[in-house]
Design a protein around this motif. Structure first.
Motif, PDB file in Angstrom:
ATOM      1  N   VAL A 105       0.769  -1.172   0.029  1.00 43.07           N
ATOM      2  CA  VAL A 105      -0.093   0.140  -0.118  1.00 43.07           C
ATOM      3  C   VAL A 105       0.893   1.420   0.150  1.00 43.07           C
ATOM      4  CG1 VAL A 105      -1.886   1.301   1.347  1.00 43.07           C
ATOM      5  CG2 VAL A 105      -1.884  -1.194   1.156  1.00 43.07           C
ATOM      6  N   VAL A 106       1.842   1.356   0.809  1.00 44.04           N
ATOM      7  CA  VAL A 106       2.724   2.440   1.082  1.00 44.04           C
ATOM      8  C   VAL A 106       3.800   2.894   0.139  1.00 44.04           C
ATOM      9  CG1 VAL A 106       4.159   3.773   2.666  1.00 44.04           C
ATOM     10  CG2 VAL A 106       2.066   2.586   3.243  1.00 44.04           C
ATOM     11  N   LEU A 107       4.647   1.653  -0.199  1.00 44.90           N
ATOM     12  CA  LEU A 107       5.523   1.782  -1.009  1.00 44.90           C
ATOM     13  C   LEU A 107       5.322   2.063  -2.648  1.00 44.90           C
ATOM     14  CD1 LEU A 107       8.765   1.263  -0.988  1.00 44.90           C
ATOM     15  CD2 LEU A 107       8.401  -1.143  -1.494  1.00 44.90           C
ATOM     16  N   PRO A 108       4.198   1.582  -3.227  1.00 46.99           N
ATOM     17  CA  PRO A 108       3.874   1.951  -4.409  1.00 46.99           C
ATOM     18  C   PRO A 108       3.392   3.585  -4.545  1.00 46.99           C
ATOM     19  CG  PRO A 108       2.729   0.029  -4.029  1.00 46.99           C
ATOM     20  CD  PRO A 108       3.258   0.530  -2.806  1.00 46.99           C
ATOM     21  N   GLY A 145       8.958   9.307  -5.444  1.00 41.72           N
ATOM     22  CA  GLY A 145      10.031  10.154  -4.669  1.00 41.72           C
ATOM     23  C   GLY A 145      11.181   9.069  -4.433  1.00 41.72           C
ATOM     24  N   ILE A 146      11.046   7.791  -4.276  1.00 41.49           N
ATOM     25  CA  ILE A 146      12.134   7.088  -4.129  1.00 41.49           C
ATOM     26  C   ILE A 146      13.224   6.972  -5.251  1.00 41.49           C
ATOM     27  CG2 ILE A 146      13.194   4.519  -3.691  1.00 41.49           C
ATOM     28  CD1 ILE A 146      10.634   4.312  -1.845  1.00 41.49           C
ATOM     29  N   VAL A 147      12.514   6.975  -6.420  1.00 43.26           N
ATOM     30  CA  VAL A 147      13.401   6.975  -7.836  1.00 43.26           C
ATOM     31  C   VAL A 147      14.097   8.273  -8.014  1.00 43.26           C
ATOM     32  CG1 VAL A 147      13.139   6.671 -10.167  1.00 43.26           C
ATOM     33  CG2 VAL A 147      11.855   5.042  -8.643  1.00 43.26           C
ATOM     34  N   SER A 148      13.270   9.015  -7.694  1.00 45.05           N
ATOM     35  CA  SER A 148      14.024  10.577  -7.413  1.00 45.05           C
ATOM     36  C   SER A 148      15.071  10.625  -6.695  1.00 45.05           C
ATOM     37  CB  SER A 148      12.936  11.668  -7.256  1.00 45.05           C
ATOM     38  OG  SER A 148      11.756  11.559  -8.443  1.00 45.05           O
ATOM     39  N   GLY A 149      14.757  10.315  -5.375  1.00 43.12           N
ATOM     40  CA  GLY A 149      16.081  10.323  -4.389  1.00 43.12           C
ATOM     41  C   GLY A 149      17.070   9.673  -4.993  1.00 43.12           C
ATOM     42  N   LEU A 150      16.904   8.398  -5.321  1.00 42.02           N
ATOM     43  CA  LEU A 150      17.878   7.497  -6.064  1.00 42.02           C
ATOM     44  C   LEU A 150      18.771   8.047  -7.134  1.00 42.02           C
ATOM     45  CD1 LEU A 150      19.202   4.593  -5.747  1.00 42.02           C
ATOM     46  CD2 LEU A 150      17.655   3.851  -7.618  1.00 42.02           C
ATOM     47  N   LEU A 151      18.010   8.671  -8.094  1.00 42.30           N
ATOM     48  CA  LEU A 151      18.720   9.277  -9.023  1.00 42.30           C
ATOM     49  C   LEU A 151      19.558  10.507  -8.734  1.00 42.30           C
ATOM     50  CD1 LEU A 151      15.980   8.986 -11.960  1.00 42.30           C
ATOM     51  CD2 LEU A 151      18.145   7.570 -11.655  1.00 42.30           C
ATOM     52  N   LEU A 152      19.033  11.208  -7.636  1.00 37.26           N
ATOM     53  CA  LEU A 152      19.757  12.344  -7.465  1.00 37.26           C
ATOM     54  C   LEU A 152      20.938  12.052  -6.574  1.00 37.26           C
ATOM     55  CD1 LEU A 152      19.910  15.491  -7.185  1.00 37.26           C
ATOM     56  CD2 LEU A 152      18.325  15.214  -5.162  1.00 37.26           C
ATOM     57  N   ALA A 153      20.787  11.037  -5.861  1.00 37.97           N
ATOM     58  CA  ALA A 153      21.748  10.436  -4.876  1.00 37.97           C
ATOM     59  C   ALA A 153      23.168   9.931  -5.904  1.00 37.97           C
ATOM     60  CB  ALA A 153      21.612   9.335  -3.969  1.00 37.97           C
ATOM     61  N   PHE A 154      22.800   9.166  -6.854  1.00 41.36           N
ATOM     62  CA  PHE A 154      23.529   8.761  -7.954  1.00 41.36           C
ATOM     63  C   PHE A 154      24.541   9.743  -8.586  1.00 41.36           C
ATOM     64  CE2 PHE A 154      24.695   7.541 -12.222  1.00 41.36           C
ATOM     65  CZ  PHE A 154      25.528   6.296 -12.005  1.00 41.36           C
ATOM     66  N   THR A 155      23.445  10.878  -9.112  1.00 42.38           N
ATOM     67  CA  THR A 155      24.113  11.958  -9.789  1.00 42.38           C
ATOM     68  C   THR A 155      25.129  12.932  -8.822  1.00 42.38           C
ATOM     69  OG1 THR A 155      22.059  12.213 -10.993  1.00 42.38           O
ATOM     70  CG2 THR A 155      23.723  13.966 -11.152  1.00 42.38           C
ATOM     71  N   MET A 156      24.825  12.962  -7.425  1.00 42.35           N
ATOM     72  CA  MET A 156      25.571  13.724  -6.759  1.00 42.35           C
ATOM     73  C   MET A 156      26.818  13.113  -6.330  1.00 42.35           C
ATOM     74  SD  MET A 156      23.915  16.533  -6.333  1.00 42.35           S
ATOM     75  CE  MET A 156      25.181  17.176  -4.902  1.00 42.35           C
ATOM     76  N   SER A 157      26.708  11.689  -6.150  1.00 48.49           N
ATOM     77  CA  SER A 157      27.906  10.955  -6.063  1.00 48.49           C
ATOM     78  C   SER A 157      29.145  10.797  -7.224  1.00 48.49           C
ATOM     79  CB  SER A 157      27.944   9.452  -5.658  1.00 48.49           C
ATOM     80  OG  SER A 157      28.487   8.642  -5.548  1.00 48.49           O
ATOM     81  N   VAL A 158      28.380  10.845  -8.367  1.00 55.41           N
ATOM     82  CA  VAL A 158      29.152  10.812  -9.589  1.00 55.41           C
ATOM     83  C   VAL A 158      29.947  12.270  -9.763  1.00 55.41           C
ATOM     84  CG1 VAL A 158      29.079  10.616 -12.270  1.00 55.41           C
ATOM     85  CG2 VAL A 158      28.089   8.949 -10.758  1.00 55.41           C
ATOM     86  N   ASP A 159      29.167  13.183  -9.578  1.00 55.64           N
ATOM     87  CA  ASP A 159      29.657  14.555  -9.657  1.00 55.64           C
ATOM     88  C   ASP A 159      30.518  15.185  -8.593  1.00 55.64           C
ATOM     89  OD1 ASP A 159      29.180  17.084 -11.542  1.00 55.64           O
ATOM     90  OD2 ASP A 159      28.338  17.806  -9.387  1.00 55.64           O
TER      91      ASP A 159
END
Length: 264
Positions: free
Chosen positions: A180-183, A188-202
């Motif tokens: 119920v909650v996770l979907p 937001g989780i995908v956005s956070g994951l992509l943002l974290a990945f980008t910040m780390s690479v950069d």
């Protein structure tokens, strides 16, 4: 009507100037990566010479592996920790929630050099040798606030009655959260994951202060080579990264757009 046309024309010119300012340097870099000469002003013909040299350079390959392994691990771990932190924060009183969110925002506004030196001093105080592990811990540390900032608004939009209804129907808390909650949190989780990945690479500054001797990521390698002269292999490396990011973002945007259409 005439004023509207003028305003539209000026807006269009402004956008063209901004796009040229952003992408002409990148396109120049891409063109130079295929130049057979080391010169940045003389075109000596099309060649894949610098791509071959880049793939044969163990230092560059090592930096690429370090960069993406650390980025993937830090993005995944910080996302898990960030989601768990959001669960805890959302269950607190408004006073505590506001206080913790203020504390969470401080690292986002803090200068990278302050974060990098602080983490380096922390590792040294606790006698932790600087290595890939310290770089990974540092990246996880500064990525967590970005994940919380991305996921927390989704918690605000959750309808708690759905979760409670699932519990009333006999679902366990874990199963109700997963179904119920996770979907609801997924965007937001995908956005956070992509943002974290980008910040780390950069990242460069934090990595520079927390890495051990002989350990490089792409950013620190480029910095060290710029001091002795830029080699065209860096143009080839930058071009590959640009293409990979472009493909990655296109796939991500397509997947999210398709998911929105399916939900409708």
């Amino acid at each position: 009507m005439k004023h509207h046309r003028t305003s539209t024309a000026l807006s269009g010119i402004y956008m063209v100037i901004v796009m040229l300012f952003l992408y002409v340097p990148i396109l120049t870099l891409v063109v130079l990566s295929f130049n057979n000469s080391k010169s940045m002003t003389v075109w000596a013909g099309f060649s894949l010479r610098w791509y071959k040299e880049m793939l044969a350079d163990p230092m560059i390959i090592s930096a690429i592996i370090n960069t993406f392994v650390i980025a993937i691990l830090s993005a995944v771990i910080s996302t898990v920790i960030g989601v768990l932190a959001c669960i805890g924060i959302s269950s607190m009183t408004k006073k505590w929630e506001n206080g913790l969110m203020i504390l969470n925002n401080i690292p986002l506004l803090n200068a990278d050099i302050v974060t990098g030196i602080s983490l380096m001093m922390t590792f040294l105080v606790f006698s932790i040798s600087l290595s890939r592990g310290t770089v990974l811990m540092a990246h996880i540390t500064f990525c967590i606030p970005y994940v919380i900032l991305s996921v927390m608004p989704r918690f605000k939009q959750l309808a708690k009655t759905n979760y409670e209804a699932a519990l009333d129907l006999g679902a366990t808390p874990l199963y109700a959260f997963y179904k119920v909650v996770l979907p609801e949190l997924r965007p937001g989780i995908v956005s956070g994951l992509l943002l974290a990945f980008t910040m780390s690479v950069d990242d460069f500054v934090v990595t520079h202060f927390t890495r051990g001797a002989g350990i490089n990521t792409i950013s620190t390698l480029i910095y060290s080579q710029v001091k002795v002269g830029i080699r065209p292999t860096l143009f080839a490396l930058s071009t590959i990264i640009f293409v990979l990011v472009l493909v990655f973002l296109s796939i991500s945007n397509f997947s999210m757009a398709r998911e929105e259409v399916d939900n409708e």
